[in-house]
Design an enzyme around this catalytic site. Structure first.
Site, mmCIF file in Angstrom:
data_model
loop_
_atom_site.group_PDB
_atom_site.id
_atom_site.type_symbol
_atom_site.label_atom_id
_atom_site.label_comp_id
_atom_site.label_asym_id
_atom_site.label_seq_id
_atom_site.Cartn_x
_atom_site.Cartn_y
_atom_site.Cartn_z
ATOM 1 N N PRO A 136 0.775 -1.249 0.000
ATOM 2 C CA PRO A 136 0.000 0.000 0.000
ATOM 3 C C PRO A 136 0.804 1.296 0.000
ATOM 4 O O PRO A 136 0.782 2.066 0.968
ATOM 5 C CB PRO A 136 -0.834 -0.135 1.273
ATOM 6 C CG PRO A 136 0.054 -0.913 2.193
ATOM 7 C CD PRO A 136 0.761 -1.903 1.302
ATOM 8 N N CYS A 137 1.461 1.593 -1.104
ATOM 9 C CA CYS A 137 2.241 2.824 -1.197
ATOM 10 C C CYS A 137 1.362 4.065 -1.068
ATOM 11 O O CYS A 137 1.864 5.144 -0.735
ATOM 12 C CB CYS A 137 3.062 2.849 -2.477
ATOM 13 S SG CYS A 137 2.130 2.536 -3.974
#
Length: 183
Positions: A136-137
């Site tokens: 989850p950047c």
């Protein structure tokens, strides 16, 4: 374990998303399920393509469940082959330690990962993440705001994902069934 890659696509509020799954696990997620993107990933991954809906089904089901609000943690195995050792260390730290609805700064992720690299390098690693959404950047923020986002149409996708997760308050016109509105 198969020595090839299978592709699959799923419609989401942010567009049709693409997954690339090897015999090891999920190697890539794209915000554009197009022939050009499949060809680019085929070349990067360097494996022959196999039509294998059974292999891609778990990743596609989890992506769909995430957007439907039924999934908070992705459990599909990850194939880190498209990352360097440094990228893998930072991205694995992110994947394992920043849960749904929480955020961390670029500098905070650098410290947490034990790499000692500056925030701008963490930003570059986030921009080159081959497995966005699942790794989850979008949960990594600048110290003074949202920061950038290279997935989909950019920072509005990041804002939309963070709103979906409750990390940002929804605006009056926000609709989880409709993707980000770009002007």
């Amino acid at each position: 374990m198969s020595d090839d890659v299978a592709f699959g696509g799923v419609d989401t509020p942010v567009g049709r998303m693409l997954v690339a799954v090897t015999g090891i696990g999920l190697a890539a997620v794209g915000f554009d399920d197009s022939a050009a993107e499949r060809a680019r990933l085929t070349e990067l991954i360097g494996l022959p393509v196999e039509d294998d809906p059974a292999r891609t089904a778990p990743a596609l089901e989890q992506v769909a469940a995430y957007f439907a609000g039924r999934l908070r943690e992705f459990t599909v195995p990850i194939d880190w082959r498209l990352t360097s050792r440094l990228q893998r260390q930072v991205l694995a730290t992110l994947h394992e330690s920043v849960p749904y609805g929480e955020v961390v700064t670029y500098g905070g992720l650098g410290e947490r990962s034990g790499t000692g690299v500056p925030a701008r390098v963490i930003g570059q690693i986030m921009g080159s993440n081959p497995i966005p959404l699942v790794v989850p950047c979008h949960r990594v923020l600048a110290g003074n705001g949202l920061g950038g986002y290279s997935g989909g149409s950019g920072v509005e996708i990041k804002r939309w994902l963070l709103t979906l997760e409750g990390a940002l308050p929804a605006t009056l016109d926000w609709d989880p069934d409709r993707g980000p509105v770009t002007l």
